[in-house]
Design a protein around this motif. Structure first.
Motif, mmCIF file in Angstrom:
data_model
loop_
_atom_site.group_PDB
_atom_site.id
_atom_site.type_symbol
_atom_site.label_atom_id
_atom_site.label_comp_id
_atom_site.label_asym_id
_atom_site.label_seq_id
_atom_site.Cartn_x
_atom_site.Cartn_y
_atom_site.Cartn_z
ATOM 1 N N LEU A 1 0.834 -1.189 0.000
ATOM 2 C CA LEU A 1 0.000 0.000 0.000
ATOM 3 C C LEU A 1 0.871 1.243 0.000
ATOM 4 O O LEU A 1 2.010 1.227 0.489
ATOM 5 C CB LEU A 1 -0.919 0.018 1.228
ATOM 6 C CG LEU A 1 -1.819 -1.205 1.437
ATOM 7 C CD1 LEU A 1 -2.674 -1.003 2.690
ATOM 8 C CD2 LEU A 1 -2.695 -1.447 0.227
ATOM 9 N N ALA A 2 0.334 2.332 -0.518
ATOM 10 C CA ALA A 2 1.080 3.593 -0.492
ATOM 11 C C ALA A 2 1.186 4.132 0.923
ATOM 12 O O ALA A 2 2.155 4.811 1.280
ATOM 13 C CB ALA A 2 0.387 4.611 -1.408
ATOM 14 N N ALA A 3 0.196 3.818 1.759
ATOM 15 C CA ALA A 3 0.145 4.261 3.157
ATOM 16 C C ALA A 3 -0.789 3.318 3.892
ATOM 17 O O ALA A 3 -1.546 2.568 3.259
ATOM 18 C CB ALA A 3 -0.363 5.699 3.237
ATOM 19 N N PRO A 4 -0.764 3.310 5.218
ATOM 20 C CA PRO A 4 -1.700 2.450 5.945
ATOM 21 C C PRO A 4 -3.144 2.686 5.497
ATOM 22 O O PRO A 4 -3.557 3.826 5.277
ATOM 23 C CB PRO A 4 -1.486 2.860 7.406
ATOM 24 C CG PRO A 4 -0.058 3.320 7.446
ATOM 25 C CD PRO A 4 0.164 4.022 6.131
ATOM 26 N N ALA A 5 -3.883 1.595 5.355
ATOM 27 C CA ALA A 5 -5.257 1.685 4.838
ATOM 28 C C ALA A 5 -6.123 2.524 5.766
ATOM 29 O O ALA A 5 -6.105 2.358 6.985
ATOM 30 C CB ALA A 5 -5.841 0.287 4.688
ATOM 31 N N ARG A 6 -6.906 3.416 5.161
ATOM 32 C CA ARG A 6 -7.821 4.281 5.914
ATOM 33 C C ARG A 6 -9.285 3.967 5.608
ATOM 34 O O ARG A 6 -10.162 4.324 6.386
ATOM 35 C CB ARG A 6 -7.547 5.754 5.565
ATOM 36 C CG ARG A 6 -6.158 6.233 5.938
ATOM 37 C CD ARG A 6 -5.963 6.244 7.427
ATOM 38 N NE ARG A 6 -4.603 6.597 7.799
ATOM 39 C CZ ARG A 6 -4.163 6.620 9.055
ATOM 40 N NH1 ARG A 6 -4.989 6.304 10.038
ATOM 41 N NH2 ARG A 6 -2.913 6.934 9.324
ATOM 42 N N ARG A 7 -9.533 3.320 4.483
ATOM 43 C CA ARG A 7 -10.895 2.956 4.094
ATOM 44 C C ARG A 7 -10.879 1.464 3.716
ATOM 45 O O ARG A 7 -10.407 1.098 2.642
ATOM 46 C CB ARG A 7 -11.393 3.810 2.925
ATOM 47 C CG ARG A 7 -11.502 5.293 3.257
ATOM 48 C CD ARG A 7 -12.072 6.081 2.076
ATOM 49 N NE ARG A 7 -13.418 5.638 1.713
ATOM 50 C CZ ARG A 7 -14.524 6.062 2.300
ATOM 51 N NH1 ARG A 7 -14.461 6.943 3.305
ATOM 52 N NH2 ARG A 7 -15.714 5.629 1.894
ATOM 53 N N VAL A 8 -11.390 0.646 4.638
ATOM 54 C CA VAL A 8 -11.288 -0.801 4.494
ATOM 55 C C VAL A 8 -12.682 -1.405 4.356
ATOM 56 O O VAL A 8 -13.608 -1.029 5.086
ATOM 57 C CB VAL A 8 -10.581 -1.433 5.716
ATOM 58 C CG1 VAL A 8 -10.458 -2.951 5.542
ATOM 59 C CG2 VAL A 8 -9.212 -0.798 5.929
ATOM 60 N N VAL A 9 -12.824 -2.337 3.428
ATOM 61 C CA VAL A 9 -14.032 -3.160 3.332
ATOM 62 C C VAL A 9 -13.645 -4.575 3.758
ATOM 63 O O VAL A 9 -12.717 -5.161 3.198
ATOM 64 C CB VAL A 9 -14.632 -3.157 1.913
ATOM 65 C CG1 VAL A 9 -15.749 -4.198 1.807
ATOM 66 C CG2 VAL A 9 -15.174 -1.781 1.553
ATOM 67 N N SER A 10 -14.356 -5.111 4.742
ATOM 68 C CA SER A 10 -14.111 -6.465 5.237
ATOM 69 C C SER A 10 -15.217 -7.375 4.733
ATOM 70 O O SER A 10 -16.403 -7.107 4.955
ATOM 71 C CB SER A 10 -14.089 -6.482 6.769
ATOM 72 O OG SER A 10 -14.145 -7.812 7.252
#
Length: 294
Positions: free
Chosen positions: A44-53
């Protein structure tokens, strides 16, 4: 002349790089990266901020490591913790509704590794949505999943802490006990739980023996006669009601002594229906029910 110009240009680039290093500057570091259970390197470019589980287990893990506020989509089955119910649903997730998932504008979608989900992951990737595929059938897989989700969401310390707790539980030897059981997850045709499922390990840790431990897969189809021949002490059923399963009154099932004697362990599906950070609680609850049943 042209060759000399190219060499001079390359020399200039080398000099510039050397000067940058001398000033202590560094090129931008890559974002968090893990290898998923499909063998893909996910960066990832940066830690995920919008996650779908797209699995209740993943949803529970994300909340447990303090990344629940990153969730922007879940399945209809993701019902724990209660805060998960405030997250918009994208459907039942079997298979995923790719359009509904993409509409949540995630920077990471977490999927259980299965054939339909691999296809969905490929479709999402073509839409520019990053995905990660994890296996999660056995208790031993909880720790590695928690650790990698911690990395991807920037919650590394919390992920490692949860992983250590799950690894510790999974490494405990089974507790020898006289009680035996069978997990019946479907009755027509009968489908039972084997050693490839976390439920088999929960039973062993609670002091019970799964009579189908010799089946290596998570589940398998067997005959009623085979269940009767193995003569388990209890029939374990995942149910959120206190009523015995409907098949208990069918004549063909009365060949199984535990069915005939109404020796059912009715286990709440929200606790026993998935491997999760609450697995130690599930072990304690199963042990309590075994001890309180004559």
């Amino acid at each position: 002349m042209r060759r000399w110009t190219v060499r001079a240009h390359l020399a200039g680039l080398v000099a510039l790089a050397a000067a940058t290093c001398a000033r202590g500057e560094r090129a931008p570091a890559a974002g968090p990266a893990v290898t998923d259970d499909a063998g893909r390197r996910v960066t990832l470019a940066a830690p995920a901020r919008r996650v779908v589980s797209l699995l209740p287990s993943f949803t529970e893990i994300l909340f447990a490591i303090g990344a629940g506020d990153r969730l922007v989509g879940r399945t209809t089955w993701c019902d724990y913790p209660p805060a998960a119910l405030a997250v918009p649903s994208v459907g039942d997730g079997m298979p995923p509704n790719v359009e509904a998932v993409a509409a949540r504008r995630p920077d990471l979608v977490v999927l259980y590794r299965s054939g339909p989900n691999v296809t969905a992951a490929e479709q999402l990737e073509r839409l520019g949505v990053q995905t990660v595929l994890f296996d999660l059938n056995r208790l031993e897989e909880l720790g590695p999943v928690a650790r990698r989700l911690g990395v991807l969401t920037g919650r590394t310390a919390a992920g490692d802490s949860l992983a250590r707790a799950m690894d510790s539980l999974a490494s405990q030897p089974p507790i020898p006990g006289p009680r035996s059981l069978v997990f019946i997850v479907w009755d027509n045709p009968p489908i039972v739980i084997g050693a490839g499922s976390f439920l088999d390990r929960l039973a062993g840790l609670a002091g019970a023996r799964n009579v189908f431990h010799d089946i290596a897969t998570p589940s398998a189809q067997v005959s009623i006669e085979t269940i009767a021949a193995r003569n388990p002490d209890f029939i374990a059923v995942l149910a959120d009601t206190a009523a015995p399963p409907r098949y208990a009154d069918r004549p063909e099932w009365r060949v199984v002594p535990a069915v005939r004697q109404r020796r059912f362990l009715l286990l709440p599906g929200r606790l026993f229906g998935r491997p999760s950070p609450r697995s130690p609680e599930a072990v304690r609850e199963l042990r309590r029910r075994l001890a309180s049943t004559p």
